[in-house]
Write a protein that holds these residues in place. Sequence first.
Motif, short mmCIF file in Angstrom:
data_model
loop_
_atom_site.label_atom_id
_atom_site.label_comp_id
_atom_site.label_asym_id
_atom_site.label_seq_id
_atom_site.Cartn_x
_atom_site.Cartn_y
_atom_site.Cartn_z
N ALA A 326 44.44 45.51 46.58
CA ALA A 326 44.34 46.45 45.26
C ALA A 326 42.98 47.10 45.11
CB ALA A 326 45.18 45.72 44.50
N GLN A 327 41.97 46.28 45.76
CA GLN A 327 40.57 46.80 45.09
C GLN A 327 39.77 46.41 46.65
OE1 GLN A 327 41.08 42.50 43.25
NE2 GLN A 327 39.19 43.49 42.37
N SER A 328 38.61 47.02 46.56
CA SER A 328 37.37 46.87 47.40
C SER A 328 36.90 45.53 47.31
CB SER A 328 36.37 47.87 47.22
OG SER A 328 35.53 47.65 48.17
N LEU A 329 36.82 44.76 48.55
CA LEU A 329 36.40 43.35 48.64
C LEU A 329 35.10 43.21 49.65
CD1 LEU A 329 39.82 41.47 48.32
CD2 LEU A 329 38.24 41.90 46.41
N HIS A 330 34.14 42.25 49.40
CA HIS A 330 33.10 42.17 49.99
C HIS A 330 32.84 40.91 50.22
CE1 HIS A 330 29.77 42.78 52.86
NE2 HIS A 330 29.04 42.37 51.90
N ASN A 331 32.59 40.13 51.26
CA ASN A 331 32.05 38.83 51.21
C ASN A 331 30.52 38.90 52.06
OD1 ASN A 331 31.51 35.99 51.74
ND2 ASN A 331 32.89 35.88 53.48
N ASP A 332 29.57 38.49 50.99
CA ASP A 332 28.08 38.87 51.36
C ASP A 332 27.56 37.40 51.91
OD1 ASP A 332 28.16 37.76 49.14
OD2 ASP A 332 26.77 39.12 48.11
N GLY A 333 28.47 36.43 51.77
CA GLY A 333 28.26 35.04 52.34
C GLY A 333 27.93 34.82 53.88
N ASN A 334 27.72 33.67 54.42
CA ASN A 334 27.86 33.34 55.53
C ASN A 334 28.91 32.52 56.15
OD1 ASN A 334 26.97 30.97 54.67
ND2 ASN A 334 24.79 30.70 55.42
N ARG A 335 29.96 32.49 55.21
CA ARG A 335 31.21 31.41 55.63
C ARG A 335 32.43 32.16 55.22
NH1 ARG A 335 31.00 26.66 52.14
NH2 ARG A 335 29.19 27.60 50.90
N PRO A 336 33.63 32.10 55.92
CA PRO A 336 34.73 32.94 55.75
C PRO A 336 35.13 32.18 54.14
CG PRO A 336 34.92 31.87 57.77
CD PRO A 336 33.61 31.26 57.30
N HIS A 337 35.58 33.29 53.07
CA HIS A 337 35.83 32.83 51.98
C HIS A 337 37.27 32.98 51.69
CE1 HIS A 337 34.31 33.48 47.39
NE2 HIS A 337 34.99 32.61 47.59
N TYR A 338 37.87 32.03 51.00
CA TYR A 338 39.01 32.12 50.58
C TYR A 338 39.27 32.35 48.91
CZ TYR A 338 41.67 30.22 54.62
OH TYR A 338 41.98 30.02 55.90
N LEU A 339 39.74 33.87 48.91
CA LEU A 339 39.70 34.39 47.65
C LEU A 339 40.93 34.23 46.79
CD1 LEU A 339 38.25 37.88 48.41
CD2 LEU A 339 37.00 35.90 47.38
N ARG A 340 40.97 33.68 45.64
CA ARG A 340 42.17 33.51 45.00
C ARG A 340 42.66 34.84 44.04
NH1 ARG A 340 38.09 30.73 45.82
NH2 ARG A 340 37.34 30.57 43.79
N GLY A 341 44.08 35.08 44.23
CA GLY A 341 44.30 36.26 43.67
C GLY A 341 45.91 36.38 43.48
N ILE A 342 46.45 37.28 43.13
CA ILE A 342 47.84 37.53 42.64
C ILE A 342 48.55 38.61 43.37
CG2 ILE A 342 47.49 36.65 40.02
CD1 ILE A 342 47.59 39.55 39.15
N LEU A 343 49.80 38.47 43.73
CA LEU A 343 50.49 39.46 44.57
C LEU A 343 51.59 40.27 43.36
CD1 LEU A 343 51.74 38.06 47.83
CD2 LEU A 343 49.74 39.48 47.49
N LYS A 344 51.31 41.65 43.47
CA LYS A 344 52.28 42.27 42.57
C LYS A 344 52.44 43.50 43.38
CE LYS A 344 52.61 44.39 37.95
NZ LYS A 344 52.14 44.60 36.61
N GLU A 345 53.83 43.99 43.59
CA GLU A 345 54.27 45.06 44.14
C GLU A 345 53.62 45.61 45.46
OE1 GLU A 345 53.46 48.29 41.46
OE2 GLU A 345 55.36 47.50 40.06
N GLY A 346 53.45 44.28 46.36
CA GLY A 346 53.06 44.46 47.69
C GLY A 346 51.49 44.45 47.75
N ALA A 347 50.81 44.29 46.74
CA ALA A 347 49.33 44.56 46.65
C ALA A 347 48.86 43.08 46.22
CB ALA A 347 48.81 45.54 45.72
N PHE A 348 47.50 42.80 46.81
CA PHE A 348 46.74 41.39 46.40
C PHE A 348 45.48 42.22 45.37
CE2 PHE A 348 43.10 38.76 47.01
CZ PHE A 348 43.66 37.44 46.75
N ALA A 365 46.67 32.17 39.99
CA ALA A 365 46.95 32.77 41.44
C ALA A 365 48.14 32.19 42.15
CB ALA A 365 45.61 32.35 42.27
N ASP A 366 48.61 33.16 42.83
CA ASP A 366 49.66 32.89 43.74
C ASP A 366 49.69 33.22 45.32
OD1 ASP A 366 49.81 35.60 44.14
OD2 ASP A 366 51.73 35.86 42.53
N ALA A 367 48.38 33.43 45.63
CA ALA A 367 48.11 33.63 47.08
C ALA A 367 46.50 33.78 47.30
CB ALA A 367 48.37 35.38 47.31
N LEU A 368 46.11 33.48 48.74
CA LEU A 368 44.83 33.33 49.04
C LEU A 368 44.47 34.23 50.11
CD1 LEU A 368 44.74 29.39 49.53
CD2 LEU A 368 43.84 30.67 47.65
N LEU A 369 43.43 34.93 50.16
CA LEU A 369 42.98 35.96 51.23
C LEU A 369 41.82 35.33 51.71
CD1 LEU A 369 42.95 38.60 52.40
CD2 LEU A 369 41.62 39.54 50.37
#
Length: 387
Positions: A326-348, A365-369
Amino acid sequence: MISEQEARERVLAAISCSKEESLPLLKSLGRFAAADVLATVPLPGFDNSMMDGYAVQSRALGFAKVVGEQPAGAQLDLVCGEGEAIRIFTGAPLPAGADAVVMQEDVERTGDSIRWQESLQAGENVRHRGADLCEGQMILKVGDKLTAGRIGVLASQGFTSIRVIKPPRVAVLSTGNELIAPGLPLSAGQIYNSNGFMLQALLMAQGIEDISSSHCQDDFDQTVQTLKQLLATHDVVLLSGGVSVGDHDQIKPALQALGIKPDLWRVNVKPGKPFLFAQHEGKLIFGLPGNPVSSYVTYQIFVKPALMKRMGARQVEPTRLRVVSAQSLHNDGNRPHYLRGILKEGAFRVQGLQESHALFALSQADALLRLEAGATVAAGEPVEVLI
């Protein structure tokens, strides 16, 4: 530091199923089957009526004489001849000679005679023997979860018990001088022990009931003694905190004193880098970071799949779903990052603070990206999330 994938593969490769046990059907709910089960009773067990009405021959010309009545629950060995009808009720055996049932709503009855307007097809309103389930058909595979529906099918076959895998006995051990039990007054510098409760709840949600909980201070001798006792009485020890490299982190030195060498320590993932896994005489040891989000995420991606395999599950990986961001996301770190968020109408959408201490944001939260190091996701771009 090893990759998340390698860590998960190494953990799962070390896991074997717990012992089997036989349980009454209702006690087996949520467990996993220890053996394949084949049907011995067809469903339906005999041709029967789908509804209340009249059993007739489908070639009848819209009228017939009622010559008997067949209720559910008893086979009366009635015969329906040409031009005849048998009053029949839902679930009742279809009389010999009849091959269709006309609904009572479509019938006009005068005395012992009935009439109907619509033509009938052979098999109309009839449940045929074995149409749902045939003898010899597989109804339960090794590793299938015993759901209410599967228990119902087993009962339909006359089973009163089933062999399942016994869940492990798990100890949750939290560490840290700063932690106190909920319900006690807080002093300066203290926090309530939320991880101990969260991890117990995660285990319970996974179907594990035999759980103990304990806590020890940042004391080497106490940590050694507590670990020794827990490993003697439990199948799995789940540690919260004390697995990093701080001066007060006693888990690794305590394991070393017990002659236990970690199979792995430190994983290239955020949050949760200091995750630890070890084995000792068939017992499993999982060391989770002390920050609550790190503890939660490493449980989901490492501990839960391992325990699912130990419990006999055929499917151990987390449920994944393709949605859009549902939004633009960026991981500027050097490790894979599990973001916590919510699902609504097929969008995270990311929910709240993403720091490893942010317990309230996690609770919403109800999902991890999983976002790879250096990766960018545009709004509206397809992504895969863990439920």
